[in-house]
Design an enzyme around this catalytic site. Structure first.
Site, PDB file in Angstrom:
ATOM      1  N   ARG A   1      99.952  24.853 -10.690  1.00 17.92           N
ATOM      2  CA  ARG A   1      99.042  24.914  -9.698  1.00 17.92           C
ATOM      3  C   ARG A   1      98.208  23.697  -9.470  1.00 17.92           C
ATOM      4  NH1 ARG A   1      98.686  25.573  -5.427  1.00 17.92           N
ATOM      5  NH2 ARG A   1      99.900  27.567  -5.728  1.00 17.92           N
TER       6      ARG A   1
ATOM      7  N   LYS B   1      83.546   9.432   2.222  1.00 21.31           N
ATOM      8  CA  LYS B   1      83.628  10.804   2.531  1.00 21.31           C
ATOM      9  C   LYS B   1      84.476  11.621   1.715  1.00 21.31           C
ATOM     10  CE  LYS B   1      81.057  10.597   6.657  1.00 21.31           C
ATOM     11  NZ  LYS B   1      80.767  10.720   8.375  1.00 21.31           N
TER      12      LYS B   1
ATOM     13  N   LYS C   1      73.280   1.058   6.395  1.00 23.07           N
ATOM     14  CA  LYS C   1      73.133   1.932   7.528  1.00 23.07           C
ATOM     15  C   LYS C   1      72.148   2.172   8.351  1.00 23.07           C
ATOM     16  CE  LYS C   1      77.038   4.195   7.458  1.00 23.07           C
ATOM     17  NZ  LYS C   1      77.805   5.528   7.079  1.00 23.07           N
TER      18      LYS C   1
ATOM     19  N   GLU D   1      75.117  -1.720   9.924  1.00 22.30           N
ATOM     20  CA  GLU D   1      75.560  -0.711  11.069  1.00 22.30           C
ATOM     21  C   GLU D   1      74.461  -0.882  12.145  1.00 22.30           C
ATOM     22  OE1 GLU D   1      76.366   3.642  10.533  1.00 22.30           O
ATOM     23  OE2 GLU D   1      74.246   3.674  10.923  1.00 22.30           O
TER      24      GLU D   1
ATOM     25  N   ASP E   1      78.119   1.848  15.656  1.00 17.84           N
ATOM     26  CA  ASP E   1      78.288   3.375  15.567  1.00 17.84           C
ATOM     27  C   ASP E   1      78.117   4.342  16.619  1.00 17.84           C
ATOM     28  OD1 ASP E   1      78.232   5.705  13.759  1.00 17.84           O
ATOM     29  OD2 ASP E   1      76.095   5.709  14.018  1.00 17.84           O
TER      30      ASP E   1
END
Length: 283
Positions: free
Chosen positions: A94, A129, A161, A195, A216
Site C-alpha cells: 500500500r 501547494k 505576494k 507579485e 496575478d
C-alpha cells in the site's frame, strides 16, 4: 536521504506494530511474485521510490523496474515486477502504491500542461501547494512530467505576494522603496520576485530591480501588455486562472513562466495496481 524519511514514516503509519493480517494468515516461508500494472495510460514517476519501499521492508525482495521516471506508458503496461517474501510484499504494497500512484498522477498531469504550451517559450512551473511532508517527491514528479520547479521553500527565494504588499500599504511603505531595501539586505545570489495584480504596478516594481515579476489573475490582453512593459528587464510569470483550457493562450502572450498550483494540490492519483501471482506463493 529525504525520501527514506518519508517512506519510513509512511511504513510506520501503515503498520505501527507489524502487519498482523499477513502474520496471522500467511506462512513465514511463503513467497510471491507481483507486477505493477497500469490500468490507465500516463507518465511514470516514483520508480526508485517504489523499489525503495520494498527494500526498506525486506532487503531480500527483488524489484525489477520496466520503465524509468519520465517515460510514458499505455494502459495494460507492466511497470515493475516484485519477487520475494509474500509477507514482505503485502507489508510494503500500500505504501509503495500510494507514493507511485500520486507521483505518476502528478507527472501525467504536468505532461499535459507542458504539451499545451509546446512551441512557446513559456515554462510550466509548480507552486508550494504541495502535500505536507511530500514536497520533495511531488516536485520530482513535476520534473518527470517535463515541468520545472519554483522555489522549494520560504527559505529559498524572496517572493513578495499580495499579503506582503497589503502589510506594506497599511504601514505606508512605498513598494519601490521596500523592494530596494530588500535587495540591499539579501545576498546577491538570492532571487527576488514580486507579485502584482494591476498594470500600473508593473513599471515601479520592475524599475526597482526585481528578477521576476508575477502577474496575478491578469486577463490575456493585460498579460500581453505586461510583457511589453517589462520588455525583458525581468522574467514574467503568469499565475491565477490557469488550467488546461487557458494555458495555451496564456503562453502565447510571451510570458516566461506559468505557475500551476493544480499540478500538486488537486491532482488525481493514477490508477496503478500491484497484482500478486498466487501461483508463486508457497514455491
Amino acid at each position: 536521504m529525504i525520501a527514506d524519511d518519508i517512506i519510513k514514516r509512511a511504513l510506520v503509519e501503515d503498520a505501527p506494530w507489524g502487519d498482523i493480517t499477513s502474520e496471522a494468515f500467511l506462512p513465514e516461508e511463503a513467497t510471491a511474485t507481483a507486477t505493477l500494472n497500469a490500468r490507465e495510460s500516463g507518465v511514470f514517476s516514483g520508480a526508485l521510490v517504489f523499489a525503495r519501499v520494498f527494500e526498506l521492508v525486506d532487503p531480500e525482495v527483488v524489484v525489477e523496474l520496466a520503465l524509468d521516471d519520465g517515460e510514458p506508458f499505455a494502459t495494460g503496461a507492466t511497470l515493475a515486477r516484485v519477487d520475494g517474501s509474500a509477507r514482505s510484499i503485502l507489508r510494503a504494497e500500500r505504501v509503495a502504491l500510494n507514493l507511485v500512484q500520486r507521483m505518476s498522477g502528478i507527472a501525467t498531469l504536468t505532461a499535459r500542461y507542458v504539451m499545451a504550451v509546446a512551441g512557446t517559450s513559456a515554462r510550466v512551473v509548480d507552486t508550494r501547494k504541495t502535500t505536507p511532508g511530500l514536497r520533495v517527491l511531488e516536485r520530482q514528479a513535476v520534473r518527470d512530467g517535463g515541468g520545472h520547479n519554483h522555489r522549494f521553500s520560504l527559505s529559498d527565494a524572496v517572493l513578495a505576494k499580495d499579503n506582503h504588499l497589503a502589510v506594506l500599504a497599511a504601514a505606508g511603505v512605498d513598494l519601490g522603496t521596500a523592494i530596494r531595501n530588500a535587495r540591499a539586505r539579501i545576498p546577491h545570489t538570492t532571487h527576488l520576485e514580486v507579485e502584482v495584480d494591476q498594470i500600473e504596478q508593473i513599471e515601479p516594481v520592475v524599475s526597482a530591480g526585481v528578477d521576476t515579476i508575477m502577474l496575478d489573475n491578469f486577463a490575456i490582453d493585460e498579460l500581453r501588455e505586461g510583457v511589453r512593459i517589462v520588455a525583458g528587464r525581468a522574467l514574467v510569470e503568469a499565475s491565477g486562472g490557469v488550467n488546461l483550457d487557458t494555458i495555451a493562450e496564456i503562453a502565447a502572450t510571451g510570458v516566461d513562466l506559468i505557475s500551476v498550483g493544480a499540478l500538486t494540490h488537486s491532482v488525481r492519483a493514477l490508477d496503478l495496481g500491484l497484482d500478486v501471482d498466487v501461483r508463486g506463493i508457497g514455491r
